[in-house]
Design a protein around this motif. Sequence first.
Motif, short mmCIF file in Angstrom:
data_model
loop_
_atom_site.label_atom_id
_atom_site.label_comp_id
_atom_site.label_asym_id
_atom_site.label_seq_id
_atom_site.Cartn_x
_atom_site.Cartn_y
_atom_site.Cartn_z
N VAL A 1 0.86 -1.20 0.00
CA VAL A 1 0.00 0.00 0.00
C VAL A 1 0.89 1.24 0.00
O VAL A 1 1.95 1.26 0.61
N ASN A 2 0.42 2.29 -0.66
CA ASN A 2 1.22 3.52 -0.73
C ASN A 2 1.25 4.32 0.57
O ASN A 2 1.97 5.31 0.66
N ARG A 3 0.47 3.87 1.57
CA ARG A 3 0.64 4.44 2.91
C ARG A 3 2.04 4.14 3.44
O ARG A 3 2.58 4.87 4.25
N LEU B 1 -1.80 -4.50 -0.47
CA LEU B 1 -1.70 -5.35 0.72
C LEU B 1 -0.84 -4.65 1.77
O LEU B 1 0.15 -4.00 1.43
N SER B 2 -1.22 -4.82 3.03
CA SER B 2 -0.48 -4.19 4.13
C SER B 2 0.37 -5.26 4.83
O SER B 2 -0.04 -6.42 4.96
N SER C 1 -0.18 10.68 -8.70
CA SER C 1 -0.92 9.45 -8.98
C SER C 1 -0.70 8.37 -7.93
O SER C 1 -1.39 7.36 -7.92
N THR C 2 0.28 8.57 -7.03
CA THR C 2 0.55 7.56 -6.00
C THR C 2 0.03 8.00 -4.64
O THR C 2 0.32 7.35 -3.64
N GLU C 3 -0.73 9.10 -4.61
CA GLU C 3 -1.25 9.59 -3.33
C GLU C 3 -2.18 8.53 -2.73
O GLU C 3 -3.09 8.05 -3.41
N PRO C 4 -1.94 8.12 -1.47
CA PRO C 4 -2.79 7.05 -0.90
C PRO C 4 -4.24 7.51 -0.73
O PRO C 4 -4.50 8.67 -0.52
#
Length: 201
Positions: free
Chosen positions: A6-8, A31-32, A198-201
Amino acid sequence: MQLIGVNRSPYTRRVAITLNAYGIAYVQRDLSGFGNRNEVRVANPLGRIPALVLDDGETVIDSVAIIDHLDERHGRDRALTPPDGADRRAVLRVAALMMGACDKGLQAAYERNHHPPEKVHLPWIDDCMAQMTAALAAVDAMVDPAQPYLMLGRLTQADITAFIAERLARGLKVDTATEMPRLHTRSRRLLTHEPFHSTEP
Ligand SMILES: N[C@@H](CCC(=O)N[C@@H](CS)C(=O)NCC(=O)O)C(=O)O
Protein backbone atom coordinates in the motif's frame (compact mmCIF):
# COMPACT_ATOMS: atom_id res chain seq x y z
CA MET A 1 4.82 -6.25 -13.29
CA GLN A 2 3.06 -6.35 -9.94
CA LEU A 3 3.81 -4.08 -7.00
CA ILE A 4 2.75 -5.56 -3.69
CA GLY A 5 2.06 -3.02 -0.96
CA VAL A 6 0.00 0.00 0.00
CA ASN A 7 1.22 3.52 -0.73
CA ARG A 8 0.64 4.44 2.91
CA SER A 9 3.99 2.69 3.34
CA PRO A 10 6.76 5.16 2.47
CA TYR A 11 8.91 2.32 1.13
CA THR A 12 6.14 1.14 -1.19
CA ARG A 13 5.36 4.66 -2.33
CA ARG A 14 9.02 5.26 -3.14
CA VAL A 15 8.88 2.27 -5.48
CA ALA A 16 5.53 3.36 -6.96
CA ILE A 17 6.85 6.88 -7.68
CA THR A 18 9.98 5.38 -9.25
CA LEU A 19 7.95 3.04 -11.48
CA ASN A 20 5.86 5.99 -12.63
CA ALA A 21 8.87 8.23 -13.18
CA TYR A 22 10.43 5.55 -15.40
CA GLY A 23 7.12 5.08 -17.23
CA ILE A 24 6.91 1.39 -16.32
CA ALA A 25 3.47 -0.24 -16.51
CA TYR A 26 2.46 -2.16 -13.38
CA VAL A 27 -0.50 -3.28 -11.37
CA GLN A 28 -0.60 -2.77 -7.63
CA ARG A 29 -1.96 -5.13 -4.98
CA ASP A 30 -2.91 -3.01 -2.00
CA LEU A 31 -1.70 -5.35 0.72
CA SER A 32 -0.48 -4.19 4.13
CA GLY A 33 2.47 -5.78 5.94
CA PHE A 34 0.52 -6.00 9.17
CA GLY A 35 -3.06 -6.48 7.97
CA ASN A 36 -2.41 -8.98 5.16
CA ARG A 37 0.69 -10.75 6.40
CA ASN A 38 -0.16 -14.22 5.09
CA GLU A 39 -0.79 -12.90 1.57
CA VAL A 40 2.35 -10.77 1.68
CA ARG A 41 4.39 -13.80 2.79
CA VAL A 42 3.69 -15.52 -0.52
CA ALA A 43 5.91 -12.87 -2.13
CA ASN A 44 8.19 -12.11 0.83
CA PRO A 45 8.65 -14.72 3.60
CA LEU A 46 9.48 -11.86 5.98
CA GLY A 47 5.93 -10.56 5.56
CA ARG A 48 7.00 -7.04 4.61
CA ILE A 49 6.03 -4.71 1.82
CA PRO A 50 7.03 -3.69 -0.80
CA ALA A 51 7.73 -6.60 -3.11
CA LEU A 52 7.90 -6.38 -6.89
CA VAL A 53 6.92 -9.40 -8.98
CA LEU A 54 8.64 -9.13 -12.35
CA ASP A 55 7.06 -10.21 -15.62
CA ASP A 56 9.03 -13.49 -15.62
CA GLY A 57 7.73 -14.34 -12.11
CA GLU A 58 10.90 -13.43 -10.19
CA THR A 59 10.16 -11.48 -7.01
CA VAL A 60 12.40 -8.68 -5.76
CA ILE A 61 11.97 -7.71 -2.10
CA ASP A 62 12.94 -4.62 -0.08
CA SER A 63 12.65 -1.14 -1.58
CA VAL A 64 16.43 -0.68 -1.82
CA ALA A 65 16.87 -3.84 -3.91
CA ILE A 66 13.83 -2.97 -6.02
CA ILE A 67 15.11 0.56 -6.76
CA ASP A 68 18.53 -0.88 -7.59
CA HIS A 69 16.92 -3.27 -10.08
CA LEU A 70 14.78 -0.53 -11.68
CA ASP A 71 17.78 1.79 -12.04
CA GLU A 72 19.87 -0.97 -13.62
CA ARG A 73 17.14 -2.14 -15.97
CA HIS A 74 15.36 1.09 -16.87
CA GLY A 75 17.61 3.99 -15.83
CA ARG A 76 20.05 3.98 -18.74
CA ASP A 77 21.82 7.35 -18.89
CA ARG A 78 19.08 9.07 -16.81
CA ALA A 79 19.02 6.77 -13.78
CA LEU A 80 17.32 8.31 -10.76
CA THR A 81 20.39 7.11 -8.85
CA PRO A 82 23.49 8.12 -10.85
CA PRO A 83 25.61 5.07 -11.78
CA ASP A 84 28.91 6.14 -10.21
CA GLY A 85 31.16 8.82 -8.77
CA ALA A 86 30.47 11.88 -6.63
CA ASP A 87 26.95 12.33 -8.04
CA ARG A 88 26.02 8.81 -6.99
CA ARG A 89 27.46 9.27 -3.50
CA ALA A 90 25.62 12.58 -3.06
CA VAL A 91 22.25 11.12 -4.07
CA LEU A 92 22.80 8.00 -1.95
CA ARG A 93 23.69 10.15 1.05
CA VAL A 94 20.38 12.01 0.90
CA ALA A 95 18.50 8.76 0.24
CA ALA A 96 20.18 7.13 3.27
CA LEU A 97 19.28 10.11 5.46
CA MET A 98 15.68 10.11 4.30
CA MET A 99 15.12 6.35 4.43
CA GLY A 100 16.73 6.36 7.89
CA ALA A 101 14.31 9.14 8.86
CA CYS A 102 11.43 6.92 7.70
CA ASP A 103 12.83 3.99 9.72
CA LYS A 104 13.00 6.17 12.82
CA GLY A 105 9.55 7.66 12.34
CA LEU A 106 8.04 4.20 11.95
CA GLN A 107 9.89 2.88 15.00
CA ALA A 108 8.27 5.69 16.98
CA ALA A 109 4.86 4.84 15.50
CA TYR A 110 5.31 1.13 16.21
CA GLU A 111 6.28 1.87 19.83
CA ARG A 112 3.05 3.80 20.21
CA ASN A 113 0.74 1.54 18.19
CA HIS A 114 2.01 -1.97 18.88
CA HIS A 115 2.47 -1.88 22.64
CA PRO A 116 -0.13 -1.71 25.39
CA PRO A 117 -0.24 1.88 26.72
CA GLU A 118 1.51 0.98 30.01
CA LYS A 119 4.48 -0.46 28.07
CA VAL A 120 5.02 2.49 25.74
CA HIS A 121 8.40 4.10 26.48
CA LEU A 122 7.99 7.79 25.66
CA PRO A 123 11.74 8.67 25.79
CA TRP A 124 12.34 6.15 23.00
CA ILE A 125 9.61 7.76 20.88
CA ASP A 126 11.10 11.20 21.54
CA ASP A 127 14.59 9.98 20.62
CA CYS A 128 13.39 8.41 17.35
CA MET A 129 11.44 11.53 16.42
CA ALA A 130 14.44 13.74 17.23
CA GLN A 131 16.59 11.66 14.86
CA MET A 132 13.93 11.84 12.17
CA THR A 133 13.55 15.62 12.44
CA ALA A 134 17.33 16.19 12.54
CA ALA A 135 17.73 14.28 9.27
CA LEU A 136 14.85 16.20 7.68
CA ALA A 137 16.31 19.51 8.87
CA ALA A 138 19.66 18.61 7.28
CA VAL A 139 17.99 18.00 3.92
CA ASP A 140 15.79 21.08 4.34
CA ALA A 141 19.02 23.11 4.54
CA MET A 142 20.04 21.68 1.14
CA VAL A 143 16.90 22.90 -0.64
CA ASP A 144 17.55 25.86 -2.93
CA PRO A 145 14.10 27.34 -3.65
CA ALA A 146 15.45 28.74 -6.95
CA GLN A 147 16.21 25.20 -8.19
CA PRO A 148 13.45 22.75 -9.12
CA TYR A 149 15.30 19.71 -7.73
CA LEU A 150 17.67 18.96 -4.87
CA MET A 151 20.67 18.14 -7.04
CA LEU A 152 21.96 17.61 -10.59
CA GLY A 153 19.22 19.87 -12.02
CA ARG A 154 16.88 16.92 -12.49
CA LEU A 155 14.69 14.49 -10.57
CA THR A 156 16.71 11.95 -8.57
CA GLN A 157 16.16 9.57 -5.68
CA ALA A 158 17.19 12.45 -3.42
CA ASP A 159 13.91 14.22 -4.29
CA ILE A 160 11.79 11.08 -4.12
CA THR A 161 13.11 9.97 -0.72
CA ALA A 162 12.91 13.53 0.69
CA PHE A 163 9.29 13.68 -0.51
CA ILE A 164 8.22 10.44 1.16
CA ALA A 165 10.07 11.24 4.41
CA GLU A 166 8.49 14.70 4.64
CA ARG A 167 5.05 13.22 4.00
CA LEU A 168 5.57 10.55 6.67
CA ALA A 169 6.76 13.18 9.15
CA ARG A 170 3.65 15.23 8.49
CA GLY A 171 1.54 12.11 9.11
CA LEU A 172 3.34 11.69 12.43
CA LYS A 173 2.33 15.25 13.42
CA VAL A 174 5.67 16.93 12.76
CA ASP A 175 4.94 20.54 11.83
CA THR A 176 7.09 20.45 8.70
CA ALA A 177 5.66 23.77 7.44
CA THR A 178 7.36 25.44 10.41
CA GLU A 179 10.32 23.15 11.10
CA MET A 180 11.37 22.29 7.51
CA PRO A 181 9.61 24.96 5.46
CA ARG A 182 11.63 24.57 2.24
CA LEU A 183 11.20 20.81 2.20
CA HIS A 184 7.50 21.22 2.97
CA THR A 185 7.02 23.64 0.06
CA ARG A 186 9.07 21.38 -2.22
CA SER A 187 6.91 18.37 -1.37
CA ARG A 188 3.75 20.29 -2.12
CA ARG A 189 5.16 21.27 -5.50
CA LEU A 190 6.30 17.73 -6.34
CA LEU A 191 2.79 16.53 -5.54
CA THR A 192 1.57 18.35 -8.65
CA HIS A 193 3.82 16.08 -10.78
CA GLU A 194 2.17 12.92 -12.10
CA PRO A 195 4.43 10.27 -10.49
CA PHE A 196 3.81 11.82 -7.09
CA HIS A 197 0.18 12.81 -7.58
CA SER A 198 -0.92 9.45 -8.98
CA THR A 199 0.55 7.56 -6.00
CA GLU A 200 -1.25 9.59 -3.33
CA PRO A 201 -2.79 7.05 -0.90
N1 LIG B 1 13.75 -2.12 4.61
C1 LIG B 1 12.43 -2.37 4.09
C2 LIG B 1 11.40 -1.88 5.10
C3 LIG B 1 10.00 -2.28 4.70
C4 LIG B 1 8.99 -2.10 5.84
O1 LIG B 1 9.36 -1.87 7.00
N2 LIG B 1 7.71 -2.21 5.47
C5 LIG B 1 6.66 -2.10 6.47
C6 LIG B 1 5.52 -1.22 5.98
S1 LIG B 1 5.95 0.47 5.98
C7 LIG B 1 6.09 -3.48 6.74
O2 LIG B 1 5.75 -4.19 5.83
N3 LIG B 1 6.02 -3.82 8.02
C8 LIG B 1 5.47 -5.04 8.47
C9 LIG B 1 6.42 -5.75 9.38
O3 LIG B 1 7.60 -5.36 9.49
O4 LIG B 1 6.00 -6.73 9.96
C10 LIG B 1 12.26 -1.69 2.74
O5 LIG B 1 12.97 -0.69 2.48
O6 LIG B 1 11.48 -2.16 1.89
